[in-house]
Design an enzyme around this catalytic site. Structure first.
Site, PDB file in Angstrom:
ATOM      1  N   TYR A   1       0.855  -1.196   0.000  1.00 33.75           N
ATOM      2  CA  TYR A   1       0.000   0.000   0.000  1.00 33.75           C
ATOM      3  C   TYR A   1       0.886   1.239   0.000  1.00 33.75           C
ATOM      4  O   TYR A   1       1.449   1.639   1.027  1.00 33.75           O
ATOM      5  CB  TYR A   1      -0.953  -0.005   1.202  1.00 33.75           C
ATOM      6  CG  TYR A   1      -1.980  -1.124   1.160  1.00 33.75           C
ATOM      7  CD1 TYR A   1      -2.283  -1.769  -0.044  1.00 33.75           C
ATOM      8  CD2 TYR A   1      -2.649  -1.534   2.307  1.00 33.75           C
ATOM      9  CE1 TYR A   1      -3.206  -2.794  -0.091  1.00 33.75           C
ATOM     10  CE2 TYR A   1      -3.582  -2.556   2.266  1.00 33.75           C
ATOM     11  CZ  TYR A   1      -3.847  -3.183   1.058  1.00 33.75           C
ATOM     12  OH  TYR A   1      -4.767  -4.199   1.007  1.00 33.75           O
TER      13      TYR A   1
HETATM   14  N1  NAP Z   1      -6.659  -8.079   0.205  1.00 35.14           N
HETATM   15  C1  NAP Z   1      -6.720  -7.375  -0.892  1.00 35.14           C
HETATM   16  O1  NAP Z   1      -6.349  -7.844  -1.978  1.00 35.14           O
HETATM   17  C2  NAP Z   1      -7.231  -5.953  -0.829  1.00 35.14           C
HETATM   18  C3  NAP Z   1      -7.429  -5.222  -2.008  1.00 35.14           C
HETATM   19  C4  NAP Z   1      -7.888  -3.893  -1.898  1.00 35.14           C
HETATM   20  C5  NAP Z   1      -8.159  -3.353  -0.644  1.00 35.14           C
HETATM   21  N2  NAP Z   1      -7.927  -4.087   0.488  1.00 35.14           N
HETATM   22  C6  NAP Z   1      -8.197  -3.520   1.846  1.00 35.14           C
HETATM   23  O2  NAP Z   1      -9.520  -3.034   1.851  1.00 35.14           O
HETATM   24  C7  NAP Z   1      -9.502  -1.698   2.338  1.00 35.14           C
HETATM   25  C8  NAP Z   1     -10.671  -0.943   1.790  1.00 35.14           C
HETATM   26  O3  NAP Z   1     -10.548  -0.826   0.378  1.00 35.14           O
HETATM   27  P1  NAP Z   1     -11.198   0.426  -0.354  1.00 35.14           P
HETATM   28  O4  NAP Z   1     -10.577   1.662   0.092  1.00 35.14           O
HETATM   29  O5  NAP Z   1     -11.218   0.116  -1.805  1.00 35.14           O
HETATM   30  O6  NAP Z   1     -12.690   0.285   0.250  1.00 35.14           O
HETATM   31  P2  NAP Z   1     -14.053   1.029   0.198  1.00 35.14           P
HETATM   32  O7  NAP Z   1     -14.398   1.354   1.609  1.00 35.14           O
HETATM   33  O8  NAP Z   1     -14.965   0.138  -0.580  1.00 35.14           O
HETATM   34  O9  NAP Z   1     -13.828   2.356  -0.646  1.00 35.14           O
HETATM   35  C9  NAP Z   1     -13.326   3.530  -0.075  1.00 35.14           C
HETATM   36  C10 NAP Z   1     -13.434   4.622  -1.095  1.00 35.14           C
HETATM   37  O10 NAP Z   1     -14.816   4.966  -1.254  1.00 35.14           O
HETATM   38  C11 NAP Z   1     -14.935   6.374  -1.138  1.00 35.14           C
HETATM   39  N3  NAP Z   1     -16.240   6.813  -0.641  1.00 35.14           N
HETATM   40  C12 NAP Z   1     -17.087   7.560  -1.351  1.00 35.14           C
HETATM   41  N4  NAP Z   1     -18.184   7.847  -0.648  1.00 35.14           N
HETATM   42  C13 NAP Z   1     -18.037   7.290   0.549  1.00 35.14           C
HETATM   43  C14 NAP Z   1     -18.856   7.255   1.702  1.00 35.14           C
HETATM   44  N5  NAP Z   1     -20.047   7.848   1.769  1.00 35.14           N
HETATM   45  N6  NAP Z   1     -18.410   6.592   2.760  1.00 35.14           N
HETATM   46  C15 NAP Z   1     -17.211   5.983   2.693  1.00 35.14           C
HETATM   47  N7  NAP Z   1     -16.387   5.985   1.631  1.00 35.14           N
HETATM   48  C16 NAP Z   1     -16.807   6.637   0.542  1.00 35.14           C
HETATM   49  C17 NAP Z   1     -13.814   6.766  -0.200  1.00 35.14           C
HETATM   50  O11 NAP Z   1     -13.546   8.136  -0.381  1.00 35.14           O
HETATM   51  P3  NAP Z   1     -13.266   9.079   0.910  1.00 35.14           P
HETATM   52  O12 NAP Z   1     -11.934   8.717   1.431  1.00 35.14           O
HETATM   53  O13 NAP Z   1     -13.323  10.437   0.308  1.00 35.14           O
HETATM   54  O14 NAP Z   1     -14.368   8.834   1.877  1.00 35.14           O
HETATM   55  C18 NAP Z   1     -12.698   5.874  -0.662  1.00 35.14           C
HETATM   56  O15 NAP Z   1     -12.066   6.431  -1.799  1.00 35.14           O
HETATM   57  C19 NAP Z   1      -8.139  -1.144   1.926  1.00 35.14           C
HETATM   58  O16 NAP Z   1      -7.760  -0.026   2.700  1.00 35.14           O
HETATM   59  C20 NAP Z   1      -7.283  -2.348   2.210  1.00 35.14           C
HETATM   60  O17 NAP Z   1      -6.987  -2.382   3.584  1.00 35.14           O
HETATM   61  C21 NAP Z   1      -7.490  -5.374   0.413  1.00 35.14           C
END
Ligand code: NAP
Length: 309
Positions: free
Chosen positions: A52
């Site tokens: 990350y």
């Molecule tokens: N194991 C794997 O292969 C893998 C792969 C990818 C991710 N991950 C893990 O999963 C975690 C989450 O992934 P993700 O960031 O893609 O997850 P997510 O929670 O599905 O998406 C977050 C994104 O959505 C946006 N968003 C828009 N409106 C929102 C709202 N109302 N409330 C909350 N978020 C909103 C956020 O923007 P804002 O910041 O502006 O709110 C952020 O850019 C990562 O941090 C990582 O730890 C694991």
């Protein structure tokens, strides 16, 4: 916030996990605010990976910001992931790679141990005996307490389990209302009219439930991997209408309902959210206090483009 006990693993962990993939771009002060806001909302589990940000930037940022939060190391669970090397264009689970990866994570995070270490994505050349040796060394040195995997199919977990002594306690996989293959394949089994009947993961959901492996759902709001969120996205009108109705009824945000949909599943999953906006963190944590009905769950699922066969 609701908490669960991970079988053979950490106890009383929050059902919502703060993912740290998006933390590298923040200032130390803003990163500290994210960590602290999550904690104050009841989150006690933070998900990391060496990949990350460039050169472990998410871990470095977390390590620098944590001292500004007023929290102690033992207040929280820190999960690391290893095995992905974007600069080298390969996945590597060799003993040497695992051991040096964990040393790097501990240094950047400024901690003595990881609560959990997950193998991030399958190294196609992995030797389970080498992984077993690495896990033994890490456990004996007190560098890692518990072990798990991410994005792994059942037979690969079985192969690991043949040699690894420690229980595999977690499988972190993608799951959202939009990206729901984990669930779809069982509904459409044997149905040749839709691709949703295809088992793309060897029925990993049922396997993990049978083997007491906790599922951690990553990217609960995303379209695909890089498609942005489906919340308030005009490409998903039916889904947003239903999310909006339930959000109004429960007095929470649509994002919270999307996360509550994951937490309603009886597999007792954790949802890993990635927002870096403290207001969104507070909104989303309300999901843990919403209990969707059986009917709500189906309505949401169907509004995301599924149908009953
Ligand atoms: N194991 C794997 O292969 C893998 C792969 C990818 C991710 N991950 C893990 O999963 C975690 C989450 O992934 P993700 O960031 O893609 O997850 P997510 O929670 O599905 O998406 C977050 C994104 O959505 C946006 N968003 C828009 N409106 C929102 C709202 N109302 N409330 C909350 N978020 C909103 C956020 O923007 P804002 O910041 O502006 O709110 C952020 O850019 C990562 O941090 C990582 O730890 C694991």
């Amino acid at each position: 916030m609701k908490h669960i006990n991970i079988v053979n693993g950490p106890q009383s962990v929050s059902t919502i996990v703060q993912g740290c993939m998006r933390i590298p771009g923040l200032s130390n002060e803003n990163a500290a605010k994210v960590i602290r806001t999550a904690y104050d909302c009841g989150i006690n589990f933070y998900d990391h990976a060496t990949c990350y940000g460039k050169d472990g930037a998410a871990e470095t940022k977390f390590g620098e910001a944590f001292s500004l939060t007023g929290l102690k190391r033992e207040d929280i669970y820190i999960q690391g992931k290893c095995g992905i090397y974007p600069d080298r264009g390969e996945f590597d689970w060799s003993k040497e790679a695992i051991l040096s990866s964990v040393d790097g994570s501990l240094k950047r995070l400024k901690v003595d141990y990881l609560d959990t270490l997950l193998l991030h994505r399958p190294d196609l050349l992995f030797d389970p005996e080498e992984v077993a040796e690495a896990f033994d060394e890490l456990e004996q040195a007190g560098k890692v307490r518990y072990f798990g995997v991410s994005n792994l199919v059942p037979m690969q977990i079985e192969l690991l389990k043949k040699y690894v002594k420690q229980p595999i306690i977690i499988n972190q996989v993608q799951l959202s209302l939009e990206q729901s293959q984990l669930i779809d394949q069982a509904l459409y089994m044997n149905n040749k009219t839709t691709d949703m009947s295809l088992s793309r993961d060897g029925n990993v959901l049922d396997y993990c439930r049978l083997k007491d492996i906790t599922i951690q759902a990553w990217s609960p709001l995303q379209v695909g991997m890089f498609g942005g969120t489906f919340v308030d996205n005009p490409d998903f009108p039916e889904l947003n209408k239903k999310l909006g109705e339930l959000a109004d009824r429960e007095n929470v945000s649509k994002a919270a309902i999307a996360v509550a949909w994951i937490l309603r599943h009886p597999a007792k999953m954790q949802a890993i959210v990635g927002t870096m906006n403290p207001e969104h963190i507070k909104d989303i944590c309300a999901a843990a206090d919403v209990t969707l009905s059986h009917h709500d769950w189906y309505e949401l699922y169907l509004s995301a483009g599924k149908f009953l066969p």
